[in-house]
Design a protein around this motif. Sequence first.
Motif, short mmCIF file in Angstrom:
data_model
loop_
_atom_site.label_atom_id
_atom_site.label_comp_id
_atom_site.label_asym_id
_atom_site.label_seq_id
_atom_site.Cartn_x
_atom_site.Cartn_y
_atom_site.Cartn_z
N LEU A 90 0.76 -1.22 -0.06
CA LEU A 90 -0.04 -0.08 -0.11
C LEU A 90 0.86 1.27 0.10
CD1 LEU A 90 -2.87 -1.11 2.39
CD2 LEU A 90 -3.16 -0.52 -0.05
N GLN A 91 1.87 1.11 0.73
CA GLN A 91 2.80 2.43 0.83
C GLN A 91 3.22 2.73 -0.60
OE1 GLN A 91 6.01 2.48 3.93
NE2 GLN A 91 6.16 4.58 3.52
N ASP A 92 3.93 1.60 -1.29
CA ASP A 92 4.41 1.82 -2.49
C ASP A 92 3.54 2.31 -3.41
OD1 ASP A 92 6.85 1.18 -1.66
OD2 ASP A 92 6.99 -0.93 -2.43
N GLN A 122 2.82 5.97 -2.88
CA GLN A 122 3.76 6.97 -3.22
C GLN A 122 3.71 7.18 -4.84
OE1 GLN A 122 7.04 5.11 -1.42
NE2 GLN A 122 7.18 6.01 0.45
N ASP A 123 3.43 5.95 -5.64
CA ASP A 123 3.32 5.95 -7.14
C ASP A 123 2.11 6.90 -7.53
OD1 ASP A 123 5.90 4.30 -7.28
OD2 ASP A 123 4.43 2.71 -7.62
N MET A 124 0.90 6.72 -6.70
CA MET A 124 0.02 7.54 -6.92
C MET A 124 0.37 9.10 -6.79
SD MET A 124 -3.11 5.24 -5.08
CE MET A 124 -4.54 6.46 -5.54
N LYS A 125 0.96 9.35 -5.83
CA LYS A 125 1.57 10.55 -5.50
C LYS A 125 2.20 11.27 -6.45
CE LYS A 125 3.68 13.80 -2.21
NZ LYS A 125 4.47 13.88 -0.98
N ARG A 126 3.22 10.44 -6.80
CA ARG A 126 4.24 10.84 -7.74
C ARG A 126 3.64 11.07 -9.30
NH1 ARG A 126 6.43 7.71 -11.47
NH2 ARG A 126 5.98 5.82 -10.18
N MET A 127 2.52 10.34 -9.55
CA MET A 127 1.90 10.51 -10.97
C MET A 127 0.77 11.45 -11.07
SD MET A 127 2.18 6.68 -12.78
CE MET A 127 1.19 7.40 -14.17
N ASN A 128 0.35 11.75 -9.62
CA ASN A 128 -0.60 12.69 -9.55
C ASN A 128 -2.09 12.00 -10.12
OD1 ASN A 128 -2.08 15.05 -8.50
ND2 ASN A 128 -1.78 15.97 -10.57
N VAL A 129 -2.40 10.79 -9.55
CA VAL A 129 -3.60 10.16 -10.14
C VAL A 129 -4.42 9.76 -8.70
CG1 VAL A 129 -2.71 9.15 -12.27
CG2 VAL A 129 -2.41 7.96 -10.09
N GLY A 130 -5.58 9.53 -8.89
CA GLY A 130 -6.36 9.17 -7.97
C GLY A 130 -6.66 7.72 -7.64
N CYS A 131 -6.23 6.95 -8.67
CA CYS A 131 -6.42 5.37 -8.39
C CYS A 131 -5.52 4.66 -9.17
CB CYS A 131 -7.65 4.83 -9.04
SG CYS A 131 -7.91 5.43 -10.65
N VAL A 132 -5.32 3.46 -8.91
CA VAL A 132 -4.31 2.48 -9.37
C VAL A 132 -5.09 1.16 -9.82
CG1 VAL A 132 -3.83 1.42 -7.12
CG2 VAL A 132 -2.14 1.13 -9.05
N VAL A 133 -4.79 0.75 -11.08
CA VAL A 133 -5.32 -0.55 -11.74
C VAL A 133 -4.58 -1.62 -11.13
CG1 VAL A 133 -6.03 -1.79 -13.53
CG2 VAL A 133 -6.59 0.73 -13.55
N VAL A 134 -5.27 -2.67 -10.56
CA VAL A 134 -4.35 -3.62 -9.91
C VAL A 134 -4.20 -4.80 -10.82
CG1 VAL A 134 -4.37 -5.44 -8.11
CG2 VAL A 134 -5.02 -2.98 -7.45
N THR A 135 -2.90 -5.44 -11.05
CA THR A 135 -2.91 -6.48 -12.01
C THR A 135 -2.39 -7.81 -11.45
OG1 THR A 135 -0.65 -5.84 -12.64
CG2 THR A 135 -2.29 -4.76 -13.67
N GLU A 181 -8.52 6.59 -3.93
CA GLU A 181 -8.20 7.33 -2.76
C GLU A 181 -9.06 7.15 -1.80
OE1 GLU A 181 -6.23 11.17 -4.96
OE2 GLU A 181 -8.58 11.00 -5.11
N ARG A 182 -10.31 6.83 -2.14
CA ARG A 182 -11.60 6.71 -1.26
C ARG A 182 -11.28 5.44 -0.49
NH1 ARG A 182 -15.88 7.93 1.03
NH2 ARG A 182 -17.69 6.60 1.46
#
Length: 145
Positions: free
Chosen positions: A23-25, A28-41, A52-53
Motif C-alpha cells: 500500500l505504501q509503494d 507513493q506512486d499515486m502521489k508521484r503520478m498525480n492520479v487518484g487510483c491504481v489498476v491492480v494487475t 483514494e477513497r
Amino acid sequence: MDNTFVSQVMSKNVLTADKSTSLQDTAQDMKRMNVGCVVVTDQSKPIGIVTERDFVTKVAAEGRPLFTEVGEVMSSPLITISPEETIWEASEIMKEKVIHKLPVKENEQITGMITTTDIVKISSVGSDSQMRKICDQILMRMKDD
C-alpha cells in the motif's frame, strides 16, 4: 454527450500495480503520478482497482499496515468501458455502479481512465443553450429511472 466518445475524453495517464505491491509503494506512486487510483494487475492482467477513497475506508479507517498488499484492499471485479462507447454510456455505468473512476479497456489492456471530473469538464464546454439541452436530457433520463 451522445456524440462524444470515451476515447476523446479519457486520460491516458494510468497507473498499474501488481497485486503484491505494498500500500505504501502504491500511495507513493499515486502521489508521484498525480492520479487518484491504481489498476491492480495479476501477471499484467487487470483484476481490480484501488482508489483514494479505498485508502480512507479500507486502509486508514481499518488501521491496516502500510506493508499490506494492494490486492487485499482492491475492488474487484474490475468494471471497464470500451473507448468506442459514448460519454453518456460511461455516465450510466458510473451511476449504476456508484463509481467515480472507470478504466478504459481495449484488447484486454487498460488504455485509459475516465472519471466523473472528466465528464463534468466535457459537459461544461459549449454554449448555454447546449448546456440547457444536456441538463434537460439528464432530467428526462432521471425521470425514466
